[in-house]
Motif scaffolding. Structure first.
Motif, PDB file in Angstrom:
ATOM      1  N   GLN A  56      39.816  36.864  40.070  1.00 37.34           N
ATOM      2  CA  GLN A  56      39.014  38.064  39.808  1.00 37.34           C
ATOM      3  C   GLN A  56      38.353  37.985  38.435  1.00 37.34           C
ATOM      4  O   GLN A  56      37.209  38.401  38.272  1.00 37.34           O
ATOM      5  CB  GLN A  56      39.890  39.315  39.889  1.00 37.34           C
ATOM      6  CG  GLN A  56      40.296  39.697  41.287  1.00 37.34           C
ATOM      7  CD  GLN A  56      41.234  40.901  41.291  1.00 37.34           C
ATOM      8  OE1 GLN A  56      41.698  41.348  40.247  1.00 37.34           O
ATOM      9  NE2 GLN A  56      41.514  41.416  42.477  1.00 37.34           N
ATOM     10  N   ALA A  57      39.067  37.440  37.468  1.00 41.76           N
ATOM     11  CA  ALA A  57      38.508  37.306  36.121  1.00 41.76           C
ATOM     12  C   ALA A  57      37.334  36.330  36.123  1.00 41.76           C
ATOM     13  O   ALA A  57      36.339  36.547  35.425  1.00 41.76           O
ATOM     14  CB  ALA A  57      39.572  36.853  35.137  1.00 41.76           C
ATOM     15  N   LEU A  58      37.446  35.277  36.902  1.00 40.75           N
ATOM     16  CA  LEU A  58      36.336  34.323  37.000  1.00 40.75           C
ATOM     17  C   LEU A  58      35.094  34.965  37.614  1.00 40.75           C
ATOM     18  O   LEU A  58      33.967  34.588  37.291  1.00 40.75           O
ATOM     19  CB  LEU A  58      36.751  33.100  37.818  1.00 40.75           C
ATOM     20  CG  LEU A  58      37.748  32.153  37.150  1.00 40.75           C
ATOM     21  CD1 LEU A  58      38.186  31.071  38.126  1.00 40.75           C
ATOM     22  CD2 LEU A  58      37.159  31.549  35.893  1.00 40.75           C
ATOM     23  N   GLU A  59      35.317  35.934  38.481  1.00 37.79           N
ATOM     24  CA  GLU A  59      34.210  36.655  39.111  1.00 37.79           C
ATOM     25  C   GLU A  59      33.739  37.822  38.256  1.00 37.79           C
ATOM     26  O   GLU A  59      32.797  38.526  38.624  1.00 37.79           O
ATOM     27  CB  GLU A  59      34.636  37.154  40.495  1.00 37.79           C
ATOM     28  CG  GLU A  59      34.952  36.030  41.467  1.00 37.79           C
ATOM     29  CD  GLU A  59      35.586  36.524  42.752  1.00 37.79           C
ATOM     30  OE1 GLU A  59      35.920  37.729  42.841  1.00 37.79           O
ATOM     31  OE2 GLU A  59      35.768  35.701  43.664  1.00 37.79           O
ATOM     32  N   GLY A  60      34.416  38.073  37.139  1.00 39.88           N
ATOM     33  CA  GLY A  60      34.042  39.163  36.246  1.00 39.88           C
ATOM     34  C   GLY A  60      34.601  40.505  36.650  1.00 39.88           C
ATOM     35  O   GLY A  60      34.161  41.542  36.149  1.00 39.88           O
ATOM     36  N   GLU A  61      35.581  40.535  37.523  1.00 41.41           N
ATOM     37  CA  GLU A  61      36.142  41.792  38.025  1.00 41.41           C
ATOM     38  C   GLU A  61      37.434  42.202  37.321  1.00 41.41           C
ATOM     39  O   GLU A  61      37.929  43.301  37.546  1.00 41.41           O
ATOM     40  CB  GLU A  61      36.399  41.669  39.531  1.00 41.41           C
ATOM     41  CG  GLU A  61      35.145  41.424  40.332  1.00 41.41           C
ATOM     42  CD  GLU A  61      35.448  41.151  41.795  1.00 41.41           C
ATOM     43  OE1 GLU A  61      36.623  41.241  42.197  1.00 41.41           O
ATOM     44  OE2 GLU A  61      34.496  40.846  42.534  1.00 41.41           O
ATOM     45  N   ALA A  62      38.007  41.326  36.495  1.00 47.12           N
ATOM     46  CA  ALA A  62      39.253  41.650  35.797  1.00 47.12           C
ATOM     47  C   ALA A  62      39.109  41.260  34.327  1.00 47.12           C
ATOM     48  O   ALA A  62      38.391  40.317  33.994  1.00 47.12           O
ATOM     49  CB  ALA A  62      40.426  40.908  36.424  1.00 47.12           C
TER      50      ALA A  62
END
Length: 100
Positions: A56-62
């Motif tokens: 999720q962090a890689l996708e910018g969501e976390a």
């Protein structure tokens, strides 16, 4: 502090050392196997959660804080599981060396 052990309660007194005849395997053995199974399940769940939060962090969501918390929790659970595994193996080796 070891995390991931759930609702494990220590046995006290002579009950832990001298169970009733015929019930030693069914109560103590089952409780131990359930504890180990629960530990493994919790460890895997935390590892999967850490992986999910990282993605999720890689996708910018976390945010970074959530990733660090999830990874640290997973690492702590994995270290506890490894330590318990090592103790079980050591105990098995000691028992296998005993003279009968």
């Amino acid at each position: 502090m070891i995390t991931g052990l759930g609702n494990v309660t220590p046995l006290s007194g002579t009950q832990a050392l001298l169970p009733e005849a015929g019930t030693a395997r069914s109560t103590t053995g089952d409780a131990f196997s359930e504890m180990v199974s629960e530990l493994a399940t919790n460890t895997v769940a935390r590892l999967e959660r850490a992986e999910g939060v990282s993605l999720q962090a890689l996708e910018g969501e976390a945010d970074t804080r959530a990733v660090v918390d999830a990874v640290m929790s997973a690492e702590q659970s994995l270290q506890a599981a490894i330590a318990i595994r090592d103790k079980i193996v050591t105990a098995y080796l000691e028992v296998s060396r005993m003279a009968i």
